[in-house]
Scaffold this active site. Sequence first.
Site, mmCIF file in Angstrom:
data_model
loop_
_atom_site.group_PDB
_atom_site.id
_atom_site.type_symbol
_atom_site.label_atom_id
_atom_site.label_comp_id
_atom_site.label_asym_id
_atom_site.label_seq_id
_atom_site.Cartn_x
_atom_site.Cartn_y
_atom_site.Cartn_z
ATOM 1 N N GLU A 175 0.811 -1.218 0.000
ATOM 2 C CA GLU A 175 0.000 0.000 0.000
ATOM 3 C C GLU A 175 0.850 1.278 0.000
ATOM 4 O O GLU A 175 0.594 2.213 0.767
ATOM 5 C CB GLU A 175 -0.977 -0.039 1.177
ATOM 6 C CG GLU A 175 -1.990 -1.168 1.025
ATOM 7 C CD GLU A 175 -2.927 -1.307 2.219
ATOM 8 O OE1 GLU A 175 -2.861 -0.461 3.132
ATOM 9 O OE2 GLU A 175 -3.719 -2.269 2.240
ATOM 10 N N GLU A 485 -5.197 -6.910 2.196
ATOM 11 C CA GLU A 485 -3.860 -7.165 2.742
ATOM 12 C C GLU A 485 -3.364 -8.526 2.246
ATOM 13 O O GLU A 485 -2.939 -9.366 3.025
ATOM 14 C CB GLU A 485 -3.842 -7.103 4.275
ATOM 15 C CG GLU A 485 -4.208 -5.750 4.863
ATOM 16 C CD GLU A 485 -5.716 -5.497 4.864
ATOM 17 O OE1 GLU A 485 -6.145 -4.366 4.566
ATOM 18 O OE2 GLU A 485 -6.463 -6.448 5.163
ATOM 19 N N GLU A 503 -7.162 -6.615 -2.871
ATOM 20 C CA GLU A 503 -6.684 -5.244 -2.713
ATOM 21 C C GLU A 503 -5.253 -5.213 -3.242
ATOM 22 O O GLU A 503 -5.025 -5.191 -4.439
ATOM 23 C CB GLU A 503 -6.785 -4.842 -1.245
ATOM 24 C CG GLU A 503 -6.545 -3.388 -0.959
ATOM 25 C CD GLU A 503 -6.589 -3.109 0.536
ATOM 26 O OE1 GLU A 503 -7.072 -2.040 0.913
ATOM 27 O OE2 GLU A 503 -6.127 -3.954 1.327
ATOM 28 N N GLU A 509 -9.557 3.896 0.472
ATOM 29 C CA GLU A 509 -9.666 4.217 1.893
ATOM 30 C C GLU A 509 -8.636 5.248 2.350
ATOM 31 O O GLU A 509 -8.881 6.009 3.292
ATOM 32 C CB GLU A 509 -9.525 2.943 2.722
ATOM 33 C CG GLU A 509 -8.180 2.282 2.596
ATOM 34 C CD GLU A 509 -8.197 0.816 3.005
ATOM 35 O OE1 GLU A 509 -7.357 0.448 3.840
ATOM 36 O OE2 GLU A 509 -9.029 0.050 2.501
#
Length: 703
Positions: A175, A485, A503, A509
């Site tokens: 991320e 995750e 994801e 988010e």
Amino acid sequence: MNYLKFTTILMSVVFLSCTKKNETTITSPDKNIQVNFELSAEGVPTYSVSHKKNLVVKPSQLGFEFENLPSFYNGFEILNATSTSFKEEWKMPWGEQLLVKNNYNQLKIELQETSELNRKLNIVFRVFDDGIGFRYEFPEQDNFKEVLITEENTEFNLTGDHKVWWIPGDWDIYEHLYNTTKFSEIDAQQFVGHKNLAQTSIPNNAVNTPVTMKTESGLHLSFHEASLVDYSGMTLQVEPESFKMKSVLVGSKNHDYKVKQTVPFNTPWRTIQIEEEAKDLIASNLILNLNEPNKLGDVSWFKPMKYTGIWWEMHLGKSSWDYGMENVNGEWKDTGKAHEKHGATTENTKKFIDFSAKNNIGGVLVEGWNTGWEHWIGFEDREGVFDFVTPYPDYDLQEVVRYGKEKGVDIIMHHETSAATQTYEKQQDTAYALMQSLGIHAVKTGYVGKIIPKGEFHHGQYMVNQYNNAVIKAAKYQVAINAHEPIKATGLRRTYPNTISREGLRGQEFNAWSSDGGNPPEHLPIVAFTRMLAGPIDYTPGIFNIKFNEYKKDNQVNTTIAQELALYVVIYSPVQMAADLVEHYEGNPALQFIKDVGVDWQQTKVLNGEIGDFVTIARKERTSENWFVGGITDENPRDMEIDFSFLDEGVIYEATIYEDGKNAHWNKNPTDLNIRTIEITNKSKEKFYLVEGGGFAVSLIKK
């Protein structure tokens, strides 16, 4: 339906006599890509790759380091070299297109050490018109039974200081925002200890894959891996001065080896996609084609869908995941101090079901429905906290499922494991059986936090097996998994098509709470050419209340509303969320596009694109003759002319165009939207103006 019966295979075998004693080559079916394999004078295996006779990868070494065994990278001789050709067409049960062509030439090199160890190793190359894949095969042999791999020494020697779009080689999370630099400027370790990430580990100056590059001559390259099974994820260590990358496998703090395997076994494929135009990287099916065919057979119990959910409101702070229970002597008790902000209530879920039923949306995701949310993030003792079958007192699971069925809306289950893997493993059969008994066929899983057992990382062999085993077990209960995750996507959705989405990137988010300003306008025009090459993305688009000042004054989504609509076409997933709150959709004419847009596609056409700048994609729905088009840009405004010659000939389409208003801007005026309707045929060309951070979306309904 048996999808394999649509496959036709043509195969030929040629036994090669090497042009030199220790050298042999293989080319792609169209002859444009060539792989040259050679043993050095010391018996070191090397390969190089050319495109139209120009080097793409200079001679690069291959091999392994083992624990308690001699290295495995020199002293080899070639026993045999075999070439085969393969051609088939296979059918996707769901996906970006209905039929996939799989055409390659293969070279299998059988090696053996000249030393008294006499260990054997095969290296297999598959060369497609759009790139290559290669893997190591450890064949069955009497003197080589178990391997503890401490490192895989696969090199990629580049030909120059390419432009690179990269994220750091983090062993725990993907991320990160993408960086755009020259290869020589890559510095991954500047991101150690990132404050906006739940956990992070960047031990080397390395990048994660897919990593995409553009050469000085304009050639586009993307490096990744395919069919990651029972092995560690691969990062690529960077040597900036020599323009070299070398594989570094994700390890563990619990032992020195990174992969433990029993011979015989195969490694994942190491892949290089090679395209002259950036847009063709997105159209490539190389990663999928390097995976084994469907092992599950009929998966029609999973239906691609749009969904809403109790999720975004928690990120905004409007509601909470936890109910407000207390742990008394090891058991969760309702003490009467219920959290008034708890989001996953029966009443709230029914509101989302009603909205979904009215607006052609097939599912509702509910997060925070089960006990344990009071004691998870930031706690070390997370094993045994979450219960995946016990709802909070204000959530009637059976009733919301019944109500959803009455309205024609499915519930999507949510399992946040908090990275307590043993708890989830013990409860999987019970949890999936509950889902099956209720007719729930999809679950969103989460693995937030540091992995338990301590010392393991999200992307090591231990967790690769956790993720893959969950998918295999879920299939037995007719459950499909959308993992957050996760481990990176490597095309296993072909083999296990209940692997529906994941994801594995910096998602929507971050716009709600990150302290660095959220995802910049260039983020998604990079993602389309990097992360999306790996597989479907659960990005959760569709935010209409872009500023959300009533909840968080210092955060916002950094796109226009027109781009939020375009993402339903540009960023592919068979499950697409309408992520905003119900009240932000009601009465907004832009909602019509979300109602109309498909999620399962017969054809995909990538119309244009430059990495980090813009991209436009058209997709034809499987269940109708309708097409949808989405285009997005970065922080720069731009004019586009779209040629609609891809449409069916002789058909008139009613085109509803959702485009940036003339005063729109991702920051100053993000909700300015113009909607117009025209007729379009395959002879039409239409001009669009995309503002800063903007986009456009078009629904083309066959008249």
